[in-house]
Design a protein around this motif. Structure first.
Motif, short mmCIF file in Angstrom:
data_model
loop_
_atom_site.label_atom_id
_atom_site.label_comp_id
_atom_site.label_asym_id
_atom_site.label_seq_id
_atom_site.Cartn_x
_atom_site.Cartn_y
_atom_site.Cartn_z
N ASP A 101 68.87 72.72 15.41
CA ASP A 101 70.02 73.41 14.83
C ASP A 101 70.76 74.21 15.88
O ASP A 101 71.98 74.35 15.83
CB ASP A 101 69.53 74.34 13.70
N ILE A 102 69.99 74.80 16.81
CA ILE A 102 70.59 75.66 17.83
C ILE A 102 69.94 75.35 19.19
O ILE A 102 68.71 75.18 19.27
CB ILE A 102 70.35 77.16 17.51
N ILE A 103 70.76 75.29 20.22
CA ILE A 103 70.25 75.29 21.60
C ILE A 103 70.72 76.60 22.24
O ILE A 103 71.93 76.86 22.32
CB ILE A 103 70.74 74.08 22.41
N VAL A 104 69.77 77.43 22.65
CA VAL A 104 70.08 78.66 23.39
C VAL A 104 69.95 78.30 24.86
O VAL A 104 68.90 77.79 25.29
CB VAL A 104 69.10 79.79 23.04
N MET A 105 70.98 78.54 25.63
CA MET A 105 70.99 77.98 26.98
C MET A 105 71.40 78.99 28.04
O MET A 105 72.37 79.73 27.87
CB MET A 105 72.00 76.83 26.99
N ARG A 106 70.62 79.04 29.11
CA ARG A 106 70.99 79.80 30.32
C ARG A 106 71.09 78.83 31.47
O ARG A 106 70.23 77.96 31.63
CB ARG A 106 69.96 80.89 30.62
N HIS A 107 72.15 79.00 32.28
CA HIS A 107 72.39 78.05 33.37
C HIS A 107 73.11 78.78 34.51
O HIS A 107 73.95 79.65 34.25
CB HIS A 107 73.24 76.88 32.86
N PRO A 108 72.82 78.42 35.76
CA PRO A 108 73.49 79.12 36.87
C PRO A 108 74.97 78.78 37.03
O PRO A 108 75.70 79.51 37.70
CB PRO A 108 72.71 78.68 38.12
N GLN A 109 75.43 77.67 36.41
CA GLN A 109 76.82 77.26 36.60
C GLN A 109 77.72 77.78 35.48
O GLN A 109 77.40 77.63 34.30
CB GLN A 109 76.93 75.72 36.62
N ILE A 110 78.86 78.34 35.85
CA ILE A 110 79.88 78.72 34.87
C ILE A 110 80.29 77.48 34.08
O ILE A 110 80.51 76.42 34.66
CB ILE A 110 81.12 79.29 35.60
N GLY A 111 80.38 77.62 32.77
CA GLY A 111 80.89 76.53 31.94
C GLY A 111 79.84 75.52 31.52
O GLY A 111 80.14 74.59 30.76
N ALA A 112 78.59 75.67 31.98
CA ALA A 112 77.56 74.69 31.65
C ALA A 112 77.29 74.65 30.13
O ALA A 112 77.04 73.59 29.57
CB ALA A 112 76.27 75.00 32.40
N CYS A 113 77.37 75.81 29.48
CA CYS A 113 77.09 75.84 28.04
C CYS A 113 78.20 75.16 27.25
O CYS A 113 77.94 74.46 26.26
CB CYS A 113 76.91 77.29 27.57
N LEU A 114 79.43 75.34 27.70
CA LEU A 114 80.57 74.65 27.07
C LEU A 114 80.41 73.14 27.22
O LEU A 114 80.60 72.38 26.27
CB LEU A 114 81.88 75.13 27.72
#
Ligand code: CP
Length: 314
Positions: A101-114
């Motif tokens: 239902d949900i992916i909570v995401m942390r990533h070093p790159q700007i815009g990776a979650c989008l």
């Protein structure tokens, strides 16, 4: 029903942000019980996908999901198929096959979650992408300030001090604090203040001479990991500490001090300030659990008002 992402604090209206804060407040009694669990998200699946280090954000999102009875799992870059060259798109497609239902995401790159959001039917919550956004941190900061200063934050003055340039917390907090009517000043060495920051509606200070006007002093650490190798943003940490490090002498009695963590004692904050009763760092960590429960709940249930009974809290 269209899925609901939380990629930036700008995704929220003031009413929606306040509803998350009120929902978080309604979860507080649950966290005081012997059995700290409600069935609100039973049968839901939440994946925490963290491609950058975290202590507070990962543990609180994981515990928040568990407190709400969701099924949860954690994926880290190290030890996953990323080590074998799998792309972000293919990792997201793979995890989405479990129908989370949900992916909570942390990533070093700007815009990776989008980008990730485009490849999945799951709602994506940005838990920090590069130096761009950290919306759940902003919401827990607002929650902490409402608990400490009262619910009415309109007109309250907050100074954000330190490495504004490389800070996703600063970007989210500037927007979120203003959303709730706060008056925001950023302060630090000129090399660590973005050139066009005034266009965000903040005041800029290069010294702490007028710090006494702040109701809240919000400290940031030097984001060494985001500074380009060889670029000298500050002469030395010692010099930074001398000019901007927060000591009891620099603070007015009663001023509240906040910091998203991790802190560097002796650099941006003295040990005496870190451990002072007016410093709210551990209150922020505690708030993170209730606020992230509210974010998970609102992501699934939406932003219409629901009774506590419907959320399984009563
Ligand atoms: N404030 C914050 O994001 O902390 P972590 O990096 O430990 O998650």
């Amino acid at each position: 029903m269209a899925k609901r992402d939380l990629l930036s604090i700008d995704d929220l209206t003031r009413a929606e942000a306040e509803l998350i804060l009120e929902t978080a407040e309604s979860f507080l009694p649950v966290l005081q019980r012997d059995i700290k669990k409600v069935p609100t998200l039973r049968g839901r699946t939440i994946i925490n996908m963290f491609y950058e280090s975290s202590t507070r954000t990962l543990t609180s999102f994981e515990l928040a999901a568990k407190r709400l009875s969701a099924d949860t799992m954690n994926v880290r870059a190290a030890g996953s198929a990323v080590d074998k060259g799998e792309s972000l798109k293919d990792t997201i497609l793979t995890l989405s096959a479990y129908q989370p239902d949900i992916i909570v995401m942390r990533h070093p790159q700007i815009g990776a979650c989008l980008l990730a959001s485009r490849f999945t039917q799951a709602s994506v919550i940005n838990a920090g992408d590069g130096k761009f956004q950290h919306p759940s941190q902003c919401l827990l900061d607002l929650f902490t300030m409402r608990q400490a200063l009262g619910r009415e934050l309109d007109g309250k003055k907050v100074w954000i001090v330190g490495d504004i340039l490389h800070s996703r917390v600063a970007r989210s907090d500037i927007a979120g604090f203003q959303l709730l009517g706060m008056d925001v000043t950023v302060a630090g060495p000129p090399s660590l203040i973005p050139r066009d920051v005034e266009s965000l509606g903040v005041s800029v200070e290069y010294s702490l001479d007028r710090l006494a006007e702040a109701d809240v002093v919000y400290l940031l650490r030097m984001q060494m990991e985001r500074m380009q190798e060889g670029a000298n943003f500050i002469p030395s940490l010692r010099e930074y500490s001398t000019l901007y490090g927060m000591t009891l002498e620099r603070l007015r009695p009663g001023q509240k001090v906040m910091h998203p963590g991790p802190i560097n004692r002796g650099v941006e904050i003295s040990p005496e300030v870190a451990d002072h009763p007016d410093t709210l760092i551990l209150e922020q960590v505690e708030a993170g659990l209730a606020v992230r429960m509210a974010i998970l709940y609102r992501t699934i249930a939406g932003y219409d008002e629901r009774s506590a009974d419907e959320r399984g809290v009563a």
